[in-house]
Design an enzyme around this catalytic site. Structure first.
Site, PDB file in Angstrom:
ATOM      1  CG  HIS A 341      -2.087   0.944   1.075  1.00  0.00           C
ATOM      2  ND1 HIS A 341      -2.188   2.098   1.802  1.00  0.00           N
ATOM      3  CD2 HIS A 341      -3.197   0.904   0.285  1.00  0.00           C
ATOM      4  CE1 HIS A 341      -3.303   2.732   1.475  1.00  0.00           C
ATOM      5  NE2 HIS A 341      -3.934   2.037   0.557  1.00  0.00           N
ATOM      6  CB  CYS A 342       4.050   2.073   1.668  1.00  0.00           C
ATOM      7  SG  CYS A 342       3.578   1.736   3.372  1.00  0.00           S
TER       8      CYS A 342
END
Length: 350
Positions: A341-342
């Site tokens: 997600h980062c």
């Protein structure tokens, strides 16, 4: 609300996923070599469902990425290279946060209704090399001829999560701590909530407490708690009372029990296990299954060679019955103190 815009939920249809090609070896000291191959695996699962916009610093980076993808058997027709200089590859936190204005019946708004919510980035109030990253939303708005709405605060994409209906979830540790990695000195929670309302269409902000151990962002919610549909979140749970994450995760669960959605309904909370503590060179890493990414064609979930990998994939599979849930090996990736997600940022369909 800024001219009626709202931030869509991540599971709503995408036009593309944005990624930044990895080039800063200090993000993965001593472990950089396998990282481009992890990107290849990510893109291999993204490309069947949407375009991938890949930020590169130079033609050399573009050529390097192209060679990797060809060797990995990835078709290049789904890739769109953007010559946007970056300091790092954590696109979630500095990349454009897209908002959408819903069309009036029978009338299509200019640009398909999309705009970019321009939040500022300062290296998580920790690192000194961030000025290139901070300009990415400005470059994106210019490239795609989209309105740029300036929120006039520092905010990373990983510090918030939304259900697309008016509720946002975040943490006090990240956005309100006045002594450690302070993003917006002197700003109160009420001022921040007003910015969320004006910029993202948020009418209901939920404040959790602390994030997980090892997270050098100081409390990003995307390692902790995520919406999986408009009324349900998954929340990380630590079962070992001796683990440093046990107490803060339990306290966050208590908070959620007393919180409500924008429509007044209770929030459904699904427990998501934590993997066993993961260390590298004596450093506790922020290994978390909550750092998954919801793409059009799949939900990509970080895995850690842990017996709980299969349990987490099963739980998320039940949460997302409309698309396959795919594990991506992230033991090398998390040495950069972030995972799937980062690295990603969604561009909603217009």
């Amino acid at each position: 609300m800024a001219a009626g815009f709202r931030m869509p939920a991540e599971w709503e249809p995408h036009a593309a996923t944005w990624l930044g090609w990895p080039h800063n070896k200090t993000d993965w000291p001593g472990k950089f070599e396998p990282i481009p191959w992890v990107y290849g695996e990510i893109i291999r699962h993204l490309a069947p469902g949407e375009r991938v916009r890949l930020l590169v610093n130079s033609e050399g980076h573009k050529a390097q990425a192209t060679r990797f993808f060809k060797r990995a058997g990835i078709k290049l027709d789904r890739l769109h290279f953007l010559r946007f200089p970056t300091n790092r590859g954590w696109t979630r936190d500095f990349g454009p946060i897209f908002v959408r204005k819903e069309a009036d019946p029978g009338r299509q708004p200019p640009g398909g209704g999309l705009a970019i919510a321009r939040f500022h980035f300062n290296g998580w109030a920790k690192y000194k090399d961030w000025k290139r990253d901070d300009l990415v939303p400005v470059r994106a708005a210019k490239q795609f001829k989209l309105p740029l709405l300036d929120g006039k605060i520092v905010l990373e994409g990983g510090s918030i999560d939304v259900n697309g209906r008016g509720t946002l979830i975040t943490t006090e540790e990240c956005l309100l701590d006045a002594t450690v990695q302070t993003r917006n000195p002197g700003r109160s929670r009420y001022e921040l909530e007003n910015v969320f309302r004006e910029m993202l269409g948020i009418t209901n902000t939920l404040w959790l407490g602390k994030g997980i151990a090892g997270d050098d962002t100081h409390g990003h919610v995307d390692d902790l708690c995520r919406f999986v549909n408009p009324g349900t979140v998954v929340l990380c749970r630590e079962d070992n009372p001796k683990d440093v994450n046990y107490k803060p995760l339990a306290e966050n669960r208590e908070r959620l029990q007393n919180m409500h959605l924008e429509n007044g309904r209770a929030i459904q909370v699904v427990d998501l296990p934590m993997p066993a503590p993961l260390f590298f060179e004596g450093v506790r890493l922020p290994a978390s299954y909550a750092n998954f990414y919801i793409a059009n064609a799949a939900v990509l979930v970080p895995t850690f060679n842990d017996p709980k990998d299969r349990i987490a994939l099963g739980i998320l599979g039940e949460c997302f019955p409309d698309r396959p849930v795919v594990g991506i090996h992230a033991v090398d990736l998390v040495w950069g103190l972030g995972t799937l997600h980062c690295l990603t940022q969604q561009e909603p369909a217009a």
